[in-house]
Design a protein around this motif. Sequence first.
Motif, PDB file in Angstrom:
ATOM      1  N   LEU A 126      15.815 107.312 -22.356  1.00 13.33           N
ATOM      2  CA  LEU A 126      15.237 108.350 -21.508  1.00 13.33           C
ATOM      3  C   LEU A 126      14.093 107.767 -20.678  1.00 13.33           C
ATOM      4  O   LEU A 126      13.281 106.996 -21.192  1.00 13.33           O
ATOM      5  CB  LEU A 126      14.734 109.514 -22.367  1.00 13.33           C
ATOM      6  CG  LEU A 126      15.804 110.175 -23.247  1.00 13.33           C
ATOM      7  CD1 LEU A 126      15.184 111.239 -24.131  1.00 13.33           C
ATOM      8  CD2 LEU A 126      16.915 110.761 -22.402  1.00 13.33           C
ATOM      9  N   PRO A 127      13.994 108.119 -19.402  1.00  9.84           N
ATOM     10  CA  PRO A 127      12.965 107.536 -18.518  1.00  9.84           C
ATOM     11  C   PRO A 127      11.600 108.217 -18.699  1.00  9.84           C
ATOM     12  O   PRO A 127      11.125 108.937 -17.833  1.00  9.84           O
ATOM     13  CB  PRO A 127      13.535 107.769 -17.124  1.00  9.84           C
ATOM     14  CG  PRO A 127      14.340 109.017 -17.271  1.00  9.84           C
ATOM     15  CD  PRO A 127      14.916 108.975 -18.670  1.00  9.84           C
ATOM     16  N   VAL A 128      10.943 107.959 -19.829  1.00  7.37           N
ATOM     17  CA  VAL A 128       9.698 108.646 -20.160  1.00  7.37           C
ATOM     18  C   VAL A 128       8.488 107.722 -20.280  1.00  7.37           C
ATOM     19  O   VAL A 128       7.388 108.184 -20.592  1.00  7.37           O
ATOM     20  CB  VAL A 128       9.848 109.454 -21.471  1.00  7.37           C
ATOM     21  CG1 VAL A 128      10.915 110.522 -21.315  1.00  7.37           C
ATOM     22  CG2 VAL A 128      10.176 108.549 -22.652  1.00  7.37           C
ATOM     23  N   ARG A 129       8.662 106.438 -20.037  1.00  6.39           N
ATOM     24  CA  ARG A 129       7.528 105.518 -20.139  1.00  6.39           C
ATOM     25  C   ARG A 129       6.478 105.863 -19.096  1.00  6.39           C
ATOM     26  O   ARG A 129       6.732 106.596 -18.157  1.00  6.39           O
ATOM     27  CB  ARG A 129       7.996 104.074 -19.968  1.00  6.39           C
ATOM     28  CG  ARG A 129       8.930 103.647 -21.084  1.00  6.39           C
ATOM     29  CD  ARG A 129       9.372 102.212 -20.966  1.00  6.39           C
ATOM     30  NE  ARG A 129       8.250 101.351 -21.267  1.00  6.39           N
ATOM     31  CZ  ARG A 129       7.943 100.267 -20.544  1.00  6.39           C
ATOM     32  NH1 ARG A 129       8.648  99.937 -19.489  1.00  6.39           N
ATOM     33  NH2 ARG A 129       6.914  99.536 -20.877  1.00  6.39           N
ATOM     34  N   TYR A 130       5.297 105.297 -19.228  1.00  6.46           N
ATOM     35  CA  TYR A 130       4.195 105.623 -18.329  1.00  6.46           C
ATOM     36  C   TYR A 130       4.584 105.450 -16.863  1.00  6.46           C
ATOM     37  O   TYR A 130       4.134 106.188 -16.000  1.00  6.46           O
ATOM     38  CB  TYR A 130       2.948 104.790 -18.664  1.00  6.46           C
ATOM     39  CG  TYR A 130       3.034 103.363 -18.178  1.00  6.46           C
ATOM     40  CD1 TYR A 130       2.492 102.987 -16.960  1.00  6.46           C
ATOM     41  CD2 TYR A 130       3.699 102.394 -18.922  1.00  6.46           C
ATOM     42  CE1 TYR A 130       2.597 101.687 -16.497  1.00  6.46           C
ATOM     43  CE2 TYR A 130       3.804 101.101 -18.469  1.00  6.46           C
ATOM     44  CZ  TYR A 130       3.244 100.757 -17.258  1.00  6.46           C
ATOM     45  OH  TYR A 130       3.364  99.467 -16.800  1.00  6.46           O
ATOM     46  N   ASN A 131       5.473 104.498 -16.581  1.00  3.55           N
ATOM     47  CA  ASN A 131       5.874 104.238 -15.191  1.00  3.55           C
ATOM     48  C   ASN A 131       7.210 104.899 -14.841  1.00  3.55           C
ATOM     49  O   ASN A 131       7.802 104.595 -13.815  1.00  3.55           O
ATOM     50  CB  ASN A 131       5.938 102.732 -14.936  1.00  3.55           C
ATOM     51  CG  ASN A 131       6.929 102.015 -15.836  1.00  3.55           C
ATOM     52  OD1 ASN A 131       7.633 102.647 -16.626  1.00  3.55           O
ATOM     53  ND2 ASN A 131       6.982 100.702 -15.732  1.00  3.55           N
TER      54      ASN A 131
END
Length: 169
Positions: free
Chosen positions: A15-20
Motif C-alpha cells: 500500500l502506498p502509505v510511506r511518508y513520501n
Amino acid sequence: MPPSNILISACLYGLPVRYNGSEKARLQHTLRTWRDQQRLVVFCPELAAGFDTPRPPAEIQPQHGRYSVLAAGARVQEQSGADVTERYLLGAWLALEMAQANQCRFALLTDGSPSCGSQRIYDGGFRGQTLPGVGVTTELLRRHGIEVFSDRQLPALMARVVAVDRTGG
C-alpha cells in the motif's frame, strides 16, 4: 494451537502509505502464502495516528545521547522542526492494540522508520544517515512480547514462524 499471525507494515504489503506516498512491495511473492492463510494483519501506525500521505519526513531526536522514545524520552521531530512524538506514541499503542486483538506473535515492519525501524533508524539530522536503533512502535511491541523483524530479516521471520507453528511455543 492456531497458526501465528503477523502484523505487517502496510507499505510492505504494497500500500502506498510511506511518508513520501510510496510502498515497499518487494516482499509480495514471499508473503503470498501467509496472505492466503489469512495470517497477515496489515497496519500503518502513522496513518492510524492521523498522519497524511504524503507527509514530511520525521526522525527520532536523541535525549542524552539515547534514541529510545519510551525508555529515554527521545522525541520524534519532522524536518520542519515540528514535534510529533505524541502522534508516534499513539500510532505505536494502536499497533499494539491491533496486534493483540489479532493474536499476532510476530511483526514484520519497515526498517529505518521512526515508527517501525527494528534494526536501524535515521540519526535525527535529516542527512540520510542511519544508525542502530528502533522506532517507537517496535520498542512498544517488543516490550509486550511481540517479536519484531525488519523487511531485511524475512528468512529469520520465516524460520521463527515455522518453529513456533511446529512446537506451539
